[in-house]
Design an enzyme around this catalytic site. Structure first.
Site, PDB file in Angstrom:
ATOM      1  N   CYS A  43       0.805  -1.229   0.000  1.00  0.00           N
ATOM      2  CA  CYS A  43       0.000   0.000   0.000  1.00  0.00           C
ATOM      3  C   CYS A  43       0.836   1.277   0.000  1.00  0.00           C
ATOM      4  O   CYS A  43       0.404   2.306  -0.530  1.00  0.00           O
ATOM      5  CB  CYS A  43      -0.963   0.016   1.187  1.00  0.00           C
ATOM      6  SG  CYS A  43      -0.239  -0.408   2.771  1.00  0.00           S
ATOM      7  N   HIS A  90      -2.623   6.912   3.397  1.00  0.00           N
ATOM      8  CA  HIS A  90      -1.167   7.013   3.499  1.00  0.00           C
ATOM      9  C   HIS A  90      -0.709   8.266   2.755  1.00  0.00           C
ATOM     10  O   HIS A  90      -1.205   8.567   1.670  1.00  0.00           O
ATOM     11  CB  HIS A  90      -0.496   5.812   2.825  1.00  0.00           C
ATOM     12  CG  HIS A  90      -0.549   4.533   3.609  1.00  0.00           C
ATOM     13  ND1 HIS A  90      -1.155   4.423   4.837  1.00  0.00           N
ATOM     14  CD2 HIS A  90      -0.047   3.303   3.322  1.00  0.00           C
ATOM     15  CE1 HIS A  90      -1.019   3.165   5.275  1.00  0.00           C
ATOM     16  NE2 HIS A  90      -0.362   2.470   4.379  1.00  0.00           N
TER      17      HIS A  90
HETATM   18  N1  LIG Z   1      -4.420  -2.718   5.094  1.00  0.00           N
HETATM   19  C1  LIG Z   1      -3.765  -2.258   4.046  1.00  0.00           C
HETATM   20  O1  LIG Z   1      -3.573  -1.024   3.881  1.00  0.00           O
HETATM   21  C2  LIG Z   1      -3.222  -3.200   3.015  1.00  0.00           C
HETATM   22  C3  LIG Z   1      -2.790  -2.664   1.805  1.00  0.00           C
HETATM   23  C4  LIG Z   1      -2.243  -3.514   0.837  1.00  0.00           C
HETATM   24  C5  LIG Z   1      -2.144  -4.848   1.088  1.00  0.00           C
HETATM   25  N2  LIG Z   1      -2.570  -5.353   2.274  1.00  0.00           N
HETATM   26  C6  LIG Z   1      -2.458  -6.785   2.470  1.00  0.00           C
HETATM   27  O2  LIG Z   1      -3.753  -7.350   2.320  1.00  0.00           O
HETATM   28  C7  LIG Z   1      -3.861  -8.488   3.158  1.00  0.00           C
HETATM   29  C8  LIG Z   1      -5.061  -8.307   4.077  1.00  0.00           C
HETATM   30  O3  LIG Z   1      -4.848  -7.138   4.888  1.00  0.00           O
HETATM   31  P1  LIG Z   1      -5.943  -6.509   5.861  1.00  0.00           P
HETATM   32  O4  LIG Z   1      -5.384  -5.208   6.255  1.00  0.00           O
HETATM   33  O5  LIG Z   1      -7.280  -6.574   5.241  1.00  0.00           O
HETATM   34  O6  LIG Z   1      -5.871  -7.539   7.115  1.00  0.00           O
HETATM   35  P2  LIG Z   1      -6.980  -7.883   8.209  1.00  0.00           P
HETATM   36  O7  LIG Z   1      -7.894  -6.728   8.429  1.00  0.00           O
HETATM   37  O8  LIG Z   1      -6.239  -8.452   9.351  1.00  0.00           O
HETATM   38  O9  LIG Z   1      -7.827  -9.051   7.505  1.00  0.00           O
HETATM   39  C9  LIG Z   1      -7.269 -10.347   7.263  1.00  0.00           C
HETATM   40  C10 LIG Z   1      -8.226 -11.208   6.468  1.00  0.00           C
HETATM   41  O10 LIG Z   1      -7.606 -12.478   6.225  1.00  0.00           O
HETATM   42  C11 LIG Z   1      -8.447 -13.502   6.728  1.00  0.00           C
HETATM   43  N3  LIG Z   1      -7.654 -14.611   7.239  1.00  0.00           N
HETATM   44  C12 LIG Z   1      -6.705 -14.572   8.195  1.00  0.00           C
HETATM   45  N4  LIG Z   1      -6.206 -15.806   8.402  1.00  0.00           N
HETATM   46  C13 LIG Z   1      -6.852 -16.632   7.570  1.00  0.00           C
HETATM   47  C14 LIG Z   1      -6.791 -18.030   7.313  1.00  0.00           C
HETATM   48  N5  LIG Z   1      -5.935 -18.827   7.958  1.00  0.00           N
HETATM   49  N6  LIG Z   1      -7.614 -18.547   6.376  1.00  0.00           N
HETATM   50  C15 LIG Z   1      -8.471 -17.751   5.705  1.00  0.00           C
HETATM   51  N7  LIG Z   1      -8.588 -16.431   5.901  1.00  0.00           N
HETATM   52  C16 LIG Z   1      -7.780 -15.869   6.828  1.00  0.00           C
HETATM   53  C17 LIG Z   1      -9.251 -12.858   7.828  1.00  0.00           C
HETATM   54  O11 LIG Z   1     -10.418 -13.618   8.061  1.00  0.00           O
HETATM   55  P3  LIG Z   1     -11.067 -13.655   9.571  1.00  0.00           P
HETATM   56  O12 LIG Z   1     -11.832 -12.361   9.700  1.00  0.00           O
HETATM   57  O13 LIG Z   1     -11.924 -14.866   9.462  1.00  0.00           O
HETATM   58  O14 LIG Z   1      -9.925 -13.792  10.516  1.00  0.00           O
HETATM   59  C18 LIG Z   1      -9.542 -11.496   7.206  1.00  0.00           C
HETATM   60  O15 LIG Z   1     -10.597 -11.608   6.264  1.00  0.00           O
HETATM   61  C19 LIG Z   1      -2.521  -8.596   3.908  1.00  0.00           C
HETATM   62  O16 LIG Z   1      -1.654  -9.456   3.200  1.00  0.00           O
HETATM   63  C20 LIG Z   1      -1.991  -7.189   3.841  1.00  0.00           C
HETATM   64  O17 LIG Z   1      -0.596  -7.152   3.941  1.00  0.00           O
HETATM   65  C21 LIG Z   1      -3.133  -4.566   3.235  1.00  0.00           C
END
Ligand SMILES: NC(=O)c1ccc[n+]([C@@H]2O[C@H](COP(=O)([O-])OP(=O)(O)OC[C@H]3O[C@@H](n4cnc5c(N)ncnc54)[C@H](OP(=O)(O)O)[C@@H]3O)[C@@H](O)[C@H]2O)c1
Ligand SMILES: NC(=O)c1ccc[n+]([C@@H]2O[C@H](COP(=O)([O-])OP(=O)(O)OC[C@H]3O[C@@H](n4cnc5c(N)ncnc54)[C@H](OP(=O)(O)O)[C@@H]3O)[C@@H](O)[C@H]2O)c1
Lengths: 365, 365
Positions: A140, A266
């Site tokens: 991001c 950001h």
């Molecule tokens: N936040 C940002 O600004 C951003 C930007 C670019 C990329 N990313 C990337 O995008 C990804 C998600 O980020 P996020 O910020 O959305 O994280 P988050 O809010 O912590 O959400 C994580 C998601 O992954 C699921 N998950 C976790 N463990 C799992 C498993 N073992 N099996 C299946 N599903 C699972 C969770 O489901 P549950 O709700 O069921 O736990 C939830 O839907 C990460 O790789 C992050 O690095 C994030």
């Protein structure tokens, strides 16, 4: 072309899986899928076993969240992965094996030479070269500046980048958002805080959440994990991913990544040096004509991007354009983008739409 | 030497005037005067007519605030000015005419070639060349990094600086502090804020205080007023004052100055290029031995400076030291300092103590 194999009946729209539908990025993705041009047939929502059975709304319809299993990818054409790195690392290939093209938002595949790292405004064409059936979405922080930098690079040829980031709590997912709200609630009303070393820390220290230090009334110059030579993983991502996206493998990049008490959005202070001297009127014209960029640079009318004004919008906002006083080939600027939209869900949706179009073309060929 | 004219009886301690004793900087100054080595005889507290008659404590004694008039400087040996630029511009010369040496914290005289701009750890000796009887204290943003940069410059010879700041609300004085506390109280508990463009603005917009945009849950890339070519006055100060203090009139400096929702404590991400290649172990040794610097750089033990840990302390904290991966002559670092202490009151007190020592030497000669 790997994936998008045209198994679906002629004219049918492709089936989409959203893995991680319950997370910070997933939540914004459901919003985008409900408001953007609808290119999808069935949409399946997937998360961990913890969330299985929850009902979420997408395109106005309540949809039951499915647990992540191999079977869930049966008949899926495109799978977006918005989950932690290790989940993508394990499951992306399972989805590919089931016939899906994967668009992965995690860091698991970004630097894999056989996986294109795509920002449609900058390098859309590489999305079609995907020997593993996987396309990666950049981090991001990189994404929050790269559309603007890419546009400038096309005109002036980038020579080096020095960036300092102002990164929002939601970059650390839903846990980051919750932690910041909790901490702000705790410090509010204490009109003596922030005046003695450690006073903020004492009030919030039991709940740092995903951050390395208190975030309310503070800034934290540590994002991600330890990389080599004192650099953080986040700082190395900005360097390596910028190089890969721009096709400049030797580009000098120095980044300092800092978390700030902002919910979403950001920002980056960028000092970019180019091979050609810069003329500000041309830069304005160029940025006004660049898709995905919003030029917002009239300080005399209080026009400069701030995350509070940018959150929830699609473009990369660009302001504070200044030619370096001591270097006619260097430009200083301040950019802001929504890390959950262009920084994550929106870019993924854009990539997936490119794949969907190919799929439709094949299916109707 | 001008000023410190040895009028006081032999052995007597010099008389000090603190102009602006009721402000953000003045408040910290009274604290410092109450805790540092006591080199002063009488201390007079002065502010505007609005505050005349208020009673403030300094060195444990209640003292009545006097209004600013010419007579108030009768018998004063050293006058610290912690007031807005225009008040210093009008009154510093009045104090000098009454026989005082002025140490001015405002921006009124900093770039005057006949006024030394002093940071005792970097260029103490120039404090003795003061043809106008005025010594200037640098701007808080410059001061929050310059002790560390000065130490590195002595060893490696500085070639250029790119800096991005994370500046605290109190840099805008007591009004800035009050505004941030007010805004945090307003946004607290609203767990949906920061997710839609303008939602924070709508809640705090009636009270932006001295800031150009909402500061709570936001960052504001606009500090000071409009300078030339898109640069702010603050960004130009960082450039011009760094050059003057370091004695490098042609040093290339690009600064982007950004306000963050921190009460007190300015931070800067610095990319510094030197004429000689850098070795990190030597940099550590050098900074450990530099007076006024606190090396705090062990991320594996969560040691990196943050304003919440630095506020209320004297040194410039230095961490996140990294040699640029693409340039062995460039160093990236993150520095934090208390903008009201080293960034203002402490540096002024240090300069005034140098003058007081000269005064004592003359008086007892
Ligand atoms: N936040 C940002 O600004 C951003 C930007 C670019 C990329 N990313 C990337 O995008 C990804 C998600 O980020 P996020 O910020 O959305 O994280 P988050 O809010 O912590 O959400 C994580 C998601 O992954 C699921 N998950 C976790 N463990 C799992 C498993 N073992 N099996 C299946 N599903 C699972 C969770 O489901 P549950 O709700 O069921 O736990 C939830 O839907 C990460 O790789 C992050 O690095 C994030
Ligand atoms: N805050 C920082 O981080 C910082 C750092 C370095 C330098 N500085 C500089 O230090 C100076 C003071 O800043 P501050 O932050 O302490 O500001 P502040 O909180 O607004 O205080 C201003 C002080 O000046 C007094 N004052 C204002 N108008 C006056 C007048 N006409 N006659 C006499 N006194 C007058 C005020 O007295 P009343 O209370 O009676 O109004 C008050 O004591 C400014 O020049 C600022 O740029 C500030």
């Amino acid at each position: 072309m790997t994936g998008a194999r045209g198994k679906a009946p002629e004219g049918a729209k492709p089936t989409l899986a959203v893995v991680g539908a319950t997370g910070a990025v997933g939540t914004v993705m459901l919003e985008l899928l409900s408001t953007r041009r609808d290119v999808w047939g069935e949409i399946r929502l997937i998360a961990s076993h913890r969330s299985a059975g929850r009902r979420l709304v997408v395109r106005g319809q309540e949809t039951t969240v499915l647990p992540l299993t191999a079977e869930v990818f049966d008949g899926v054409d495109v799978a977006m992965f918005d989950v932690p790195d290790e989940v993508s690392a394990e499951w992306a290939e399972v989805a590919v094996a089931a016939g899906a093209v994967v668009v992965d938002n995690s860091g698991a595949f970004r630097m894999d030479p056989d996986v294109p790292l795509v920002v449609p405004e900058v390098n859309a064409s590489v999305a079609r070269k995907r020997p593993k059936g996987i396309i990666a979405n950049p981090n991001c922080t990189t994404l929050s500046m790269i559309v603007a930098i890419g546009a400038l690079h096309r005109a002036y040829v980038l020579e080096s980048l020095v960036v300092a980031s102002y990164q929002a709590a939601s970059g650390a997912g839903q846990a980051g958002i919750d932690t910041l709200y909790d901490q702000i609630a705790k410090v509010a009303g204490h009109r003596e805080l922030g005046t003695r070393a450690g006073d903020v820390r004492r009030i919030v220290d039991d709940d740092l959440g995903p951050f390395a230090a208190p975030l309310a009334m503070n800034v934290v110059p540590w994002v991600g994990s330890a990389g080599a030579d004192g650099w953080t993983s986040e700082e190395l991502k900005v360097r390596n991913e910028s190089r890969k996206i721009l096709g400049l493998p030797d580009l000098p990049v120095s980044a300092t990544c800092v978390r700030v008490p902002v919910v979403t959005g950001h920002s980056l202070a960028v000092h970019a040096r180019f091979k050609r001297p810069i003329e500000l009127p041309k830069v304005y014209e160029l940025l006004r004509d660049s898709s995905g960029v919003l030029l917002f640079d009239d300080p005399s009318h209080q026009e400069f991007p701030t995350p509070a004004d940018v959150v929830g919008t699609d473009p990369t906002w660009v302001g504070r354009l200044r030619i370096a006083l001591d270097d006619p080939q260097a430009l200083d600027l301040f950019v802001c983008g929504d890390n959950l939209r262009k920084g994550a869900a929106l870019n993924t949706a854009q990539i997936a739409e490119v794949v969907a179009e190919d799929f439709m073309a094949v299916a109707t060929a």
